[in-house]
Design a protein around this motif. Structure first.
Motif, mmCIF file in Angstrom:
data_model
loop_
_atom_site.group_PDB
_atom_site.id
_atom_site.type_symbol
_atom_site.label_atom_id
_atom_site.label_comp_id
_atom_site.label_asym_id
_atom_site.label_seq_id
_atom_site.Cartn_x
_atom_site.Cartn_y
_atom_site.Cartn_z
ATOM 1 N N PHE A 17 0.838 -1.204 0.000
ATOM 2 C CA PHE A 17 0.000 0.000 0.000
ATOM 3 C C PHE A 17 0.867 1.246 0.000
ATOM 4 O O PHE A 17 1.813 1.355 0.797
ATOM 5 C CB PHE A 17 -0.881 0.041 1.257
ATOM 6 N N ARG A 18 0.546 2.210 -0.888
ATOM 7 C CA ARG A 18 1.308 3.456 -0.873
ATOM 8 C C ARG A 18 0.436 4.573 -1.410
ATOM 9 O O ARG A 18 -0.044 4.476 -2.525
ATOM 10 C CB ARG A 18 2.542 3.336 -1.731
ATOM 11 N N PRO A 19 0.245 5.629 -0.665
ATOM 12 C CA PRO A 19 0.594 5.775 0.745
ATOM 13 C C PRO A 19 -0.403 5.032 1.623
ATOM 14 O O PRO A 19 -1.582 4.967 1.288
ATOM 15 C CB PRO A 19 0.517 7.285 0.977
ATOM 16 N N ALA A 20 0.105 4.525 2.701
ATOM 17 C CA ALA A 20 -0.723 3.655 3.548
ATOM 18 C C ALA A 20 -1.911 4.406 4.118
ATOM 19 O O ALA A 20 -3.010 3.864 4.229
ATOM 20 C CB ALA A 20 0.123 3.081 4.665
ATOM 21 N N ARG B 173 10.497 -0.408 0.913
ATOM 22 C CA ARG B 173 9.597 -0.076 2.022
ATOM 23 C C ARG B 173 9.494 -1.242 3.003
ATOM 24 O O ARG B 173 9.444 -1.046 4.215
ATOM 25 C CB ARG B 173 8.212 0.300 1.482
#
Lengths: 244, 181
Positions: A17-20, B173
């Protein structure tokens, strides 16, 4: 499936996910995981923690690269260009070193290819000795083991035979070799060509040292005394008239 | 005679003026990009400005072959990144870095001392974790963090397929999260 097995999937889905923060936590693309998160408060908490951590990371990274240069940035660049007298280089300037290196390589390869004398091939071709005039003369100092009954073999160093009309200077050098010794001569020639042998060492190996170092034997020179004939008044040897 | 000389010089002058105009345009378009890339590596505004200026000087020197906008931006990002890394390695200024932008944001009146301390600690850990990443992951994660950059833009700047950028971003990330847990 146990919670342990979902843990790695939670990390993967959260990182994807981005941005979470902008994605609702219930919009998990993994339906199996989504069902588990809905039923398991512990995994749900783990998932939310992971997403919160990633949101903090994203915010931290965004802060690191946020901001704008000072208002006089462009003016500074322009003044440095003027101060240092920088001018745009022509588009081909970047290719000059590459071109020079390529040319140098071509020259080097050319020198190595053209400047090197031709190598003898492993197999040699035997041609009749007739066309080569100088080679037809028998050597006066030919070694005694040369079989005179056999026609000498002409080795033409693996090259094409001379064409009709070619001058003698342009012809390939040909060597007369006794038929039984051709293989040995070729080995010697190849070794010498490749620098593995040189004439001096071969001579030394062929001839015993004592033979080389033996002083030259010269026969004693005997000089007999001169006999002087006496002449008469007419200039004739005395006694010649009597002899006649 | 003068007219003859002028007739030869005129195209060169026009070309120079055209080049300068285009360079001015690129300077206006991309100065923030260069500055942010440098800031992501150096985390110091003055150093970042200096490095970004140096990158633009080099860009101007090579501008004859960098007139295409996309090519210019990709070249600028790579050059700025390299110059920033060189500066970090040469100067070892890590300890002397000024308070980061992140910390400036946190110094607002609503923040408590505890908040600021926690944020400072997190930032230090994030910086260390970022330095642990390989260069190819780090450049992707920093470029993607620049406002307005999606994975396609990052791919264009680095000359990489978008899928590769997505994959590297995911791995970066995930690694950062594992290091910062």
């Amino acid at each position: 499936m146990s919670c342990e097995q979902y843990k790695s999937r939670i990390a993967v889905v959260a990182a994807a996910f981005r941005p979470a923060s902008s994605t609702p936590s219930n919009a998990v693309p993994d339906l199996d995981l989504a069902a588990h998160l809905a039923a398991c408060p512990a995994c749900r908490a783990e998932f939310d923690t992971q997403r919160a951590l990633l949101a903090s990371i994203d915010r931290g990274l965004a802060s690191m690269v946020a901001g704008k240069p000072a208002g006089d940035f462009a003016a500074h660049v322009r003044s440095r260009i003027a101060q240092e007298g920088i001018a745009p280089r022509p588009w081909f300037a970047g290719w000059l070193p590459v071109t020079a290196a390529a040319l140098a390589l071509v020259v080097l390869v050319g020198v190595l290819t053209i400047g090197r004398p031709p190598r003898l091939p492993q197999s040699t071709r035997v041609t009749p000795p007739a066309p080569v005039a100088p080679a037809e003369k028998p050597h006066a100092t030919a070694p005694p083991e040369v079989p005179r009954t056999e026609a000498p073999t002409t080795v033409a160093a693996g090259r094409r035979p001379p064409r009709e009309g070619q001058s003698a200077a342009n012809r390939e050098p040909e060597v007369l070799v006794p038929r039984g010794e051709m293989a040995a001569v070729m080995r010697l020639f190849n070794a010498n060509w490749e620098g593995k042998a040189d004439g001096a060492s071969l001579m030394a190996a062929a001839m015993p040292t004592t033979e080389i170092l033996k002083p030259l034997a010269t026969p004693e020179l005997k000089i007999s005394p001169l006999e002087i004939e006496r002449l008469d008044e007419k200039g004739k040897p005395k006694g010649s008239s009597e002899n006649r | 005679m003068d007219a003859l000389v002028d007739s030869y010089l005129e195209p060169a002058v026009i070309l120079d003026q055209s080049l300068e105009r285009e360079f001015e345009q690129r300077l206006a378009d991309s100065s923030a990009l260069a500055f942010r890339v440098a800031l992501g590596v150096l985390r110091n505004r003055d150093d970042a400005e200096d490095v970004a200026q140096e990158a633009f000087l080099r860009a101007f020197r090579n501008f004859s072959r960098l007139r295409d906008r996309d090519r210019f931006r990709a070249w600028l990002v790579r050059t700025t990144w390299r110059l920033a890394l060189d500066r970090i390695r040469a100067a070892r200024r890590r300890e002397a870095r000024e308070t980061s932008v992140m910390m400036e944001e946190l110094n607002s009146p609503e923040r408590t001392v505890e908040d600021v301390r926690a944020a400072r600690e997190f930032e230090q850990r994030l910086v260390r974790a970022l330095d642990e990443l390989s260069e190819k992951l780090r450049v992707v994660v920093l470029l993607a963090a620049i406002e307005g950059h999606d994975t396609r833009e990052v791919g264009r700047l680095l000359g990489l397929p978008e899928g590769t950028v997505k994959s590297r971003l995911f791995h970066a990330r995930k690694k950062l999260a594992a290091m910062l847990r």
